[in-house]
Design a protein around this motif. Structure first.
Motif, PDB file in Angstrom:
ATOM      1  N   ILE A 548     -65.440-113.570 -42.448  1.00 22.71           N
ATOM      2  CA  ILE A 548     -65.206-114.765 -41.109  1.00 22.71           C
ATOM      3  C   ILE A 548     -63.749-114.662 -40.885  1.00 22.71           C
ATOM      4  CG2 ILE A 548     -63.979-117.100 -40.421  1.00 22.71           C
ATOM      5  CD1 ILE A 548     -65.978-118.515 -41.763  1.00 22.71           C
ATOM      6  N   LEU A 549     -63.023-113.674 -42.254  1.00 18.74           N
ATOM      7  CA  LEU A 549     -61.542-112.842 -41.919  1.00 18.74           C
ATOM      8  C   LEU A 549     -62.139-111.547 -40.692  1.00 18.74           C
ATOM      9  CD1 LEU A 549     -59.542-114.227 -44.291  1.00 18.74           C
ATOM     10  CD2 LEU A 549     -59.510-115.641 -42.574  1.00 18.74           C
ATOM     11  N   GLU A 550     -62.886-111.179 -41.350  1.00 18.56           N
ATOM     12  CA  GLU A 550     -62.690-109.495 -40.994  1.00 18.56           C
ATOM     13  C   GLU A 550     -63.661-109.920 -39.760  1.00 18.56           C
ATOM     14  OE1 GLU A 550     -65.309-108.093 -43.677  1.00 18.56           O
ATOM     15  OE2 GLU A 550     -65.703-105.648 -42.064  1.00 18.56           O
ATOM     16  N   ARG A 551     -64.960-110.665 -39.320  1.00 17.46           N
ATOM     17  CA  ARG A 551     -65.124-111.069 -38.462  1.00 17.46           C
ATOM     18  C   ARG A 551     -64.169-111.611 -37.262  1.00 17.46           C
ATOM     19  NH1 ARG A 551     -68.925-114.243 -39.366  1.00 17.46           N
ATOM     20  NH2 ARG A 551     -68.521-116.302 -38.365  1.00 17.46           N
ATOM     21  N   GLN A 552     -62.733-111.842 -37.325  1.00 18.00           N
ATOM     22  CA  GLN A 552     -61.836-112.594 -36.404  1.00 18.00           C
ATOM     23  C   GLN A 552     -60.623-111.324 -36.337  1.00 18.00           C
ATOM     24  OE1 GLN A 552     -61.888-115.479 -34.919  1.00 18.00           O
ATOM     25  NE2 GLN A 552     -63.868-115.670 -35.852  1.00 18.00           N
ATOM     26  N   GLY A 553     -60.359-110.218 -37.185  1.00 18.65           N
ATOM     27  CA  GLY A 553     -60.214-108.779 -36.756  1.00 18.65           C
ATOM     28  C   GLY A 553     -59.070-109.396 -37.942  1.00 18.65           C
TER      29      GLY A 553
END
Lengths: 600, 262
Positions: A548-553
């Protein structure tokens, strides 16, 4: 409760259920015995044509069983065939009555007037004697119709009137008889309709046998009381009776033994008509008509009685007048007593009992007055009169009660009209020095003259526009509010943004406790992820958090640190140390603040 | 001089021809009618009350006053008729009940007034007027939608029970209103206004006289033929009576006032 003493549940329940029943039976039967003993002789009708059978009933009440057959006097001139004997038990007001009824079919050997009875029955040491009854047996030729009753085939209908000539409003009996030799069913009687006559059915139809031309006909008799409403000659068209008749076809025989039981009759719709009749209605004579004549016709008797002839002032004496008779009994007038100085008179509501029997309707009217004298003295209650036209004698008659004298002694103080007979018209509270309110005069209440009288106010329906406005406004307002709410409410996207905005604040607030357990902290981290990133995770693994964090940048460093802390936290929760505080909580809090800023 | 004379004449005559002078106002006419009643000029009072009703001021009080004036003139038929009309507006008025009962005591015929067509269900329909029942219904109608409105915001247990209770009352008052409406609409009662009226077997002169009715007796009207009405009594007596001898309680003017959209 000791176990040994306990009753089995089922037995006790049964006992409890039976006890009231036993008590009830004890209450009903042994405590109250038999009702009063009596014997009564009755005929199904007081008149018959020669050859007709009449049912005689002897009813013995209050005797458990009879020791011998009843002995009925006056049956020497009759052919008697004993019918059924039945018994019946009635329980009324906890009083048990047993009736034994003997039924006989009797047929006179010759025309005439016969007195039958009294009957005697013996039960134990008691002998009961009944009343006597009178039976008039007419010749066939005396029958009211022109032709008399002659056989007219297997089924025929005859009509007759008890009188050919009556006075206006004098009742007569209209009798329709169905004679039959064959079986019939689904009977429907249509009596002639004439607006100049009023018909009233008299009791239930009678059934008996009649010997006509040597053939035993079954007779069904229906009686009506007719009352002429106009004068002159009134024609009664034939009465008709529709039925299903079971006639034996030609050539068919009852097989075997020629027994009707085995006969094969075919049902057929049949209609029979009676003979027409004519009734001559005379006007009442003008000569000798009393001024107070109340159009009462027939034969009447009047009885009266004063229950006390000497009372104290303030006490009550009751006068009862009973008028009984036959005729147009509905017209028995209400008698009235003139005012008596010094005596208050209370009128009870008259009771009227009108009931049919074989001779028509008989009526009894009972009128009561209560007299409450106010002071001592001798008061005369004047006689009451009733005038009627005696249709039998063709003359006006006047009945008169005797005059009564009421002697009144001085009463004790405080005695007033309150002591009047219960049930009579009085409703005054008892009390010293109180007087009943006397009605001195009667008149209507005045007009309404206020300004509101010109406006219908609450009594009038609203105008159509207001009516529809009141009906339609509430649902319209509701629909408007509902629509506006839908239109103005934030969209799901906006809601999500709002939720995301408050996610960190919520997380920090929830984690403010110093000694927060690890499992609660993990739960709050999951809640933060759900709120902040719009997910709906039931559980949060470190890998899912990383994705999730990776996807959120979020930066790789922050992501990895977060994954590492979550891994540590998860390990702690799932190794049984979830209730202990997590040392890395403050680091996790600052990391979350950093992630919140980085995330898109 | 000429002009001045004309002006004086104009001033003098103008009020006479003004519409206000020829047509008194409702209040004025009502005052005059009451004054006439008080001074025992009952026929004038009757005339004035009737004019007021014709002018559209029909109310229970006016019908009651009219009935009182008729009663004082010993016209029991019109008195009972107008008391009955007044009951549509003010069914629980004590003066009205007293006077009607007194008038009925003085009637010649011992005939019980015909019963109501519909039995009371939720309310005692006899003791409330249609308009009152409508107001009760409107209260519950508003209450239902107010609670629904409230439930848009507050979906609590309390509002659930409030809504259930409101719906129950709304339904009850609605059914009662419907029954009362039907009952009022189908009121077929009439009052004998002739001193004495023969009831015949058919709607033709010369038919057999079945029975005779007297002024003030209330009857049910079943059918209407030109110049004749078929009437019945509670004890089952039926027959034809001349049209002019009976007046319907629910006439067109009263119907327009108490039963809208009929």
């Amino acid at each position: 409760m000791e176990a040994g003493k306990a009753y089995p549940r089922g037995r006790r329940g049964k006992g409890v259920r039976i006890a009231p029943l036993v008590l009830l039976l004890l209450a009903v039967f042994p405590l109250y015995g038999w009702g009063a003993a009596s014997a009564r002789l009755e005929l199904d009708r007081p008149e018959a044509v020669f050859g007709e059978g009449v049912t005689l009933r002897l009813r013995v009440g209050g005797a458990g069983s009879l020791d011998s057959s009843p002995r009925i006097q006056g049956l020497r001139d009759f052919i008697v065939s004993e019918g059924v004997t039945s018994s019946r038990i009635e329980i009324i007001n906890f009083r048990k009555n047993t009736y034994i009824e003997h039924r006989y079919s009797i047929q006179a050997k010759a025309p005439g007037v016969y007195t039958i009875g009294p009957a005697e029955v013996r039960a134990g040491s008691s002998v009961f004697r009944s009343n006597s009854v009178t039976l008039t047996v007419r010749e066939v030729a005396e029958s009211r119709d022109d032709k008399g009753t002659a056989a007219e085939g297997p089924v025929f209908l005859r009509a007759e009137l008890s009188k050919d000539t009556v006075y206006a409003e004098e009742p007569a009996i209209y009798t329709v008889k169905l004679y039959r030799l064959i079986k019939v069913s689904n009977l429907s009687l249509d009596i002639p309709d004439n607006p100049a006559l009023s018909f009233k059915k008299l009791g239930e139809p009678l059934e008996y046998t009649a010997d006509i031309d040597g053939q035993p006909y079954q007779v069904l008799e229906v009686r009506h009381e007719i009352m002429p409403l106009s004068q002159g000659r009134i024609k009664l068209p034939p009465a008709t009776m529709d039925m299903v008749a079971y006639e034996q076809g030609r050539g068919q025989r009852s097989f075997p033994f020629n027994d009707p039981f085995f006969s094969f009759s075919t049902p057929r719709q049949k209609s029979v008509a009676s003979n027409p009749l004519e009734l001559n209605v005379k006007p009442l004579p003008e000569e000798g008509r009393p001024a107070d004549f109340s159009a009462l016709l027939g034969t009447y008797t009047m009885e009266s009685g004063l229950d006390k002839d000497a009372i104290s002032a303030g006490d009550t004496a009751s006068l009862t007048v009973t008028v009984e008779g036959r005729g147009n009994v509905g017209r028995i007038p209400n008698l009235s007593i003139p005012d008596i100085q010094g005596v208050k008179i209370y009128v009870d509501k008259p009771s009227v009992r009108i009931e049919p029997d074989a001779r028509g309707y008989k009526g009894v009217k009972t009128m009561k007055w209560a007299f409450v004298p106010q002071k001592e003295g001798a008061y005369e209650i004047p006689p009451l009169t009733l005038t009627y036209f005696d249709t039998g004698a063709g003359a006006y008659r006047r009945l008169r009660t005797p005059a009564y004298t009421l002697n009144v002694r001085p009463g004790s103080s405080g005695q007033t009209a309150q002591q009047a007979t219960p049930g009579l018209r009085q409703n005054v509270r008892a009390g010293k020095d109180k007087k009943e309110v006397e009605e001195v005069g009667r008149d209507i209440l005045p007009v309404h003259s206020g300004p509101e009288a010109l406006h219908a106010g609450a009594g009038s329906m609203p105008r159509p526009l207001l009516f529809w406005l009141l009906i339609a406004a509430p649902p319209l307002v509701y629909l408007g509010a509902y629509g506006a709410g839908r239109w103005m409410s934030p969209s799901r996207e906006y809601e999500g943004q709002a939720r995301a905005k408050g996610a960190l604040r919520h997380f920090v607030k929830q984690c403010s406790s110093e000694r927060m357990a690890a499992e609660n902290l993990l739960s709050e981290v999951r809640e933060y992820f759900n709120r902040r990133f719009g997910s709906s995770l039931g559980t949060l693994t470190p890998e899912e958090a990383g994705t999730i964090l990776e996807r959120q940048g979020v930066s790789t460093e922050a992501k990895e640190r977060c994954v590492s802390l979550l891994d540590e936290l998860t390990q702690r929760v799932f190794t049984g140390r979830g209730s202990c505080p997590f040392e890395g909580k403050s680091e996790l809090l600052s990391l979350m603040r950093q992630i919140d800023r980085m995330a898109g | 001089m000429k002009k001045a004379t004309l002006l004086i004449l104009f001033v003098l005559f103008f009020p006479i021809f003004s519409p206000a002078a020829s047509e008194p106002s409702g209040e004025e006419l009502f005052f005059r009618a009451n004054q006439a009643f008080r001074e025992a000029r009952y026929s004038e009072a009757v005339e004035a009350y009737q004019r007021l009703i014709e002018q559209g001021h029909a109310s229970g009080h006016l019908y009651y006053n009219l009935a009182n004036a008729c009663f004082k003139m010993n016209r029991l038929g019109p008195a009972v008729l107008n008391y009955e009309r007044a009951r549509f507006f003010m069914p629980r008025d004590a003066d009205l009940s007293f006077n009607l009962s007194y008038a009925q005591d003085r009637l010649t015929d011992a005939v019980a007034p015909p019963g109501q067509a519909v039995f009371p269900v939720f309310f005692r329909l006899n003791s409330v007027s249609l308009a009152e029942l409508f107001r009760v219904f409107i209260v519950f109608h508003v209450m239902v939608f107010a609670v629904l409105l409230l439930r848009l915001r507050v979906r609590s247990e309390l509002t659930y029970y409030l809504l259930s209770a409101s719906l129950f009352l709304w339904f009850g008052s609605g059914v009662s209103l419907g029954l009362k409406y039907v009952e009022t609409l189908s009121d077929d009662r009439g009052v004998v206004v002739a001193k004495q009226a023969d009831v015949l077997a058919g709607p033709q002169e010369g038919d057999t006289v079945l029975f005779r009715l007297h002024e003030g007796t209330t009857v049910s009207q079943e059918r209407f033929e030109p110049d004749w009405r078929l009437i019945s009594l509670p004890d089952g007596k039926r027959g034809w009576i001349r049209h002019a001898d009976v007046e319907s309680i629910m006439d067109r003017r009263l119907r327009s006032k108490v039963v809208p959209f009929s």
